[in-house]
Design a protein around this motif. Structure first.
Motif, short mmCIF file in Angstrom:
data_model
loop_
_atom_site.label_atom_id
_atom_site.label_comp_id
_atom_site.label_asym_id
_atom_site.label_seq_id
_atom_site.Cartn_x
_atom_site.Cartn_y
_atom_site.Cartn_z
N GLU B 564 0.83 -1.21 0.00
CA GLU B 564 0.00 0.00 0.00
C GLU B 564 0.87 1.26 0.00
N GLU B 565 1.88 1.25 0.86
CA GLU B 565 2.76 2.41 0.93
C GLU B 565 3.52 2.58 -0.39
N TYR B 567 2.59 1.66 -3.47
CA TYR B 567 1.72 2.21 -4.52
C TYR B 567 1.54 3.72 -4.33
N SER B 568 1.36 4.10 -3.09
CA SER B 568 1.13 5.51 -2.81
C SER B 568 2.38 6.34 -3.16
N GLY B 571 2.82 6.92 -6.79
CA GLY B 571 1.81 7.72 -7.50
C GLY B 571 0.89 6.82 -8.30
N TRP B 572 0.59 5.65 -7.76
CA TRP B 572 -0.32 4.69 -8.40
C TRP B 572 -1.58 4.58 -7.56
N ASP B 573 -2.69 4.18 -8.18
CA ASP B 573 -3.90 4.00 -7.39
C ASP B 573 -3.83 2.66 -6.64
N ASP B 574 -4.90 2.34 -5.90
CA ASP B 574 -4.79 1.14 -5.07
C ASP B 574 -4.89 -0.17 -5.87
#
Lengths: 107, 590
Positions: B564-565, B567-568, B571-574
């Motif tokens: 999760e971290e 992806y964030s 700059g990607w969505d979940d």
């Protein structure tokens, strides 16, 4: 010698595994069993090893200016790097395995 | 142009047409991996069969290839992998890459398929497609010797062996006899195209924009390389195999198909043991001051290797403690054209399947003879080797136990158990080419203390480290340099080399942005192929079953938290899809 108290365990035994270029110092010996006083640290262990194998082991592992462990040397106590424990002050327990690695890399 | 030649060769094997095109995208994608990915993203239709005439195979060099820049003797092969279905770049050292530059090309795009076996002979600007009927079937060593004799004594050969010819999904492309663009089964793509080899002889040189600046950064880099204990002492004297013992002591040396993390016989199949017993010499690739290559000799023959990964794949992974057999399996892979990591990993997988009753055939851990026999059977697709030749994922799925395949996105995992190093686990899971240790080498900071030691057991801060390593390695593999240079060199050095060689201004930050661009374009390619968040994962063993003993005892991977971290930060969505704003920032929006 405060630890020679009657009825207490006076010393600990640790197994030291030496790898790569450390074996050049030990004449090819891979494992050394060392007796140390209770509450001994890695620093004490290095001192003890230098009695067995000479000053070179200190020259390789310790920074002469700071007395700290030289960069990229990795010493593991039961698989845990002492840099994330108490470095040279990491306390050893009876039966611990300490692995000495000079700088190594690959992929 | 400086650094780059400015020309790409395009060979259409279906029509036999050879053409020369102007090099594009160089400033934004550098070369090598970045260039290959860009070309394939633009030219391949989505969801094509990697083993069809629609797939292309790109051999690429970078702007520093063929200069004196340390470790610049590399090239890469980029294609859609028949093993993973992802974008794939596979790298190799030796001397072939610089030779292609000297012949006057930044890369070659191979398209289509020949009716009969051929090889491509490139002598500077003269390019011929030649009949290879009489070498089809030969191993990589005999092929190399015959082609050098047939063309030019100084020619360099990249070829496939019997494994690639049979489109074995874990087959490699071998150059200079012992160097492999090993991973991803790109040898099978070459085999499908009936292209046995590319033979190159070049007499030109690479023009450098600013010789004085180049000399300065060369001297500066050499001082750093000579001062660093890993690049100056460890790798030259002990090779990569020196890692066996330290990884084993950390309890992360995958044993018997990753069921354990400590191999009880590691000492007998370690780098130290190789040095004591079978080592007869050392070898360096073109312009390499490190020289990690090992020339070895067993009672049967002389060859190169085993390197760390290969040593593991055929020893601990298969429970084999016989160094001679392990080395022989390595030699066979080089000769027959197989990826050692995937081959050993897949055999280890079969051994566990046999142990657990999923296989009729008895393939036992520790059986050195069987190991060597299976390597040959895989290359020739004989007996059980036919099924094994498709890699561990397909093999385990076919027998009803997909969870026993130690792979990510279909690519067999290498020689570090991810349970002992959280960051490295994330690097495996998010790798754009699947189970690979070289998209981001977190073993450096997590185990070896390079550049500085971080706590391998903690997931905190790992997403950022993985992202930075991924971006940096994308750049290194596009310039192209060996990733081992990064033990000593930094983005500062890489940027100085790029500026001196090409004459275009690059800062370390510019390069990291280019690395991010390449990483995101690879991601877009994979998303177009249908990959998503569920593929950024690890075999369930690593998430649920703790290691039973050793320095990483009772550890599992905290993947979701890190993912999760990650992806964030990316700059990607979940779902793991790059946001429009990120693509605009990187100049990737359409």
């Amino acid at each position: 010698m405060f630890f020679f108290k009657k009825g207490l365990k006076v010393s600990i035994t640790v197994k030291v595994k030496l790898f790569a270029t450390f074996r050049e110092i030990t004449g090819g010996q891979r494992i050394v069993v060392v007796k140390l006083p209770r509450k001994a640290t890695i620093k004490n262990l290095i001192e003890e090893l230098s009695k067995l194998f000479g000053q070179e082991i200190k020259d390789i592992t310790l920074d002469p200016k700071t007395g700290n462990l030289k960069s990229f040397n990795n010493f593991l106590v039961n698989g845990h790097n002492i840099k994330l424990l108490q470095e040279l002050r990491t306390r050893l327990d009876n039966g611990d395995t300490v692995a000495f690695f000079p700088p190594v890399g690959g992929g | 142009m400086y650094g780059w030649i400015g020309e790409i060769l395009r060979v259409d094997l279906t029509s036999g047409k050879v053409s020369i095109e102007e090099l594009k995208f160089a400033k934004k994608f550098i070369g090598g991996r970045g260039l290959g990915v860009k070309i394939l993203y633009d030219e391949l239709e989505p969801k094509i069969d990697p083993l069809s005439t629609e797939n292309k195979l790109i051999f690429a060099t970078g702007p520093v290839t063929g200069t004196r820049a340390p470790t610049s003797g590399r090239y890469c092969v980029v294609s859609k992998s028949p093993l993973t279905g992802t974008i794939f770049d596979s790298h190799s050292g030796g001397f072939w890459g610089p030779e292609l530059k000297f012949a006057g090309y930044d890369g070659i795009i191979i398209e289509g398929r020949m009716k009969k076996p051929v090889y491509i002979w490139i002598a500077d600007k003269q390019v011929e497609i030649r009949d290879a009927s009489d070498i089809w079937g030969l191993d990589t060593h005999k092929t190399t010797e015959k082609l050098v004799k047939e063309t030019d004594p100084k020619a360099k050969v990249a070829c496939i062996g019997p494994a690639g010819e049979r489109q074995v999904l874990i087959s490699a492309i071998i150059n200079d006899k012992h160097r492999a663009a090993g991973r991803g089964g790109l040898g099978a793509v070459m085999g499908y195209k009936r292209l046995k080899a590319i033979v190159v002889r070049g007499t030109g040189k690479v023009d450098i924009a600013n010789e004085e600046e180049f000399d300065e950064i060369y001297d500066e880099s050499m001082v750093v390389i000579r001062k660093h204990p890993i690049t100056d002492k460890s790798l030259p004297t002990l090779g990569t195999a020196v890692l066996v013992n330290i990884v084993n002591e950390y309890g992360m040396y995958p044993t018997r198909n990753f069921q354990e993390g400590v191999f009880e016989d590691a000492e007998g199949v370690s780098g130290e043991k190789i040095t004591e017993t079978i080592l007869v010499g050392r070898r360096a690739c073109y312009a390499c001051p490190i020289g990690c290559g090992r020339i070895t000799k067993t009672s049967k023959k002389e060859g190169e290797g085993p390197e760390y990964e290969t040593l593991w794949a055929f020893s601990a992974q298969c429970g084999v403690n016989n160094l001679e057999a392990v080395t022989h399996a390595n030699y066979l892979c080089n000769e027959l054209g197989l990826d050692t990591i995937s081959t050993g990993n897949t055999i280890g997988c079969a051994m566990e399947m046999s142990q657990k009753g999923f296989l009729k055939e008895k393939i036992e851990f520790g059986d050195a003879e069987k190991l060597v026999e299976l390597v040959e059977k895989i290359a020739f697709k004989e007996g059980v080797g036919k099924e094994l030749s498709e890699g561990s994922k397909r093999f385990a799925e076919k027998h009803g136990c997909p969870e026993l395949a130690m792979q990510v996105k279909g690519l067999e995992l290498p020689a570090y158990d991810p349970r002992g190093a959280q960051g490295h686990a994330l690097a495996y899971a998010t790798s754009n080419r699947g189970g690979c240790h070289l998209r981001a080498y977190l073993i450096g900071p997590e185990l070896l203390g390079t550049p500085a030691l971080v706590d391998r057991t903690k997931p905190e801060g790992k997403a950022d480290l993985v992202r930075n390593f991924q971006n940096l390695f994308s750049v290194i593999e596009s310039m192209i340099l060996c990733v081992f240079s990064s033990f000593a060199l930094s983005p500062y050095h890489y940027a100085k080399f790029m500026t001196a060689v090409t004459g275009l201004e690059y800062t370390g930050k510019d390069l990291m942005t280019i690395g991010e661009r390449i990483w995101n374009l690879e991601r877009l390619f994979n998303i177009r192929e249908g990959f998503g968040r569920s593929d950024d994962s690890l075999p369930p063993r690593f998430l649920k079953t703790p290691l039973p003993e050793g320095g990483s005892r009772e550890r599992t991977v905290f993947l979701e938290k890190m993912l999760e971290e990650y992806y964030s930060l990316r700059g990607w969505d979940d779902r793991g899809i790059p946001l429009k704003s990120k693509l605009e920032e990187l100049g990737l929006s359409r």
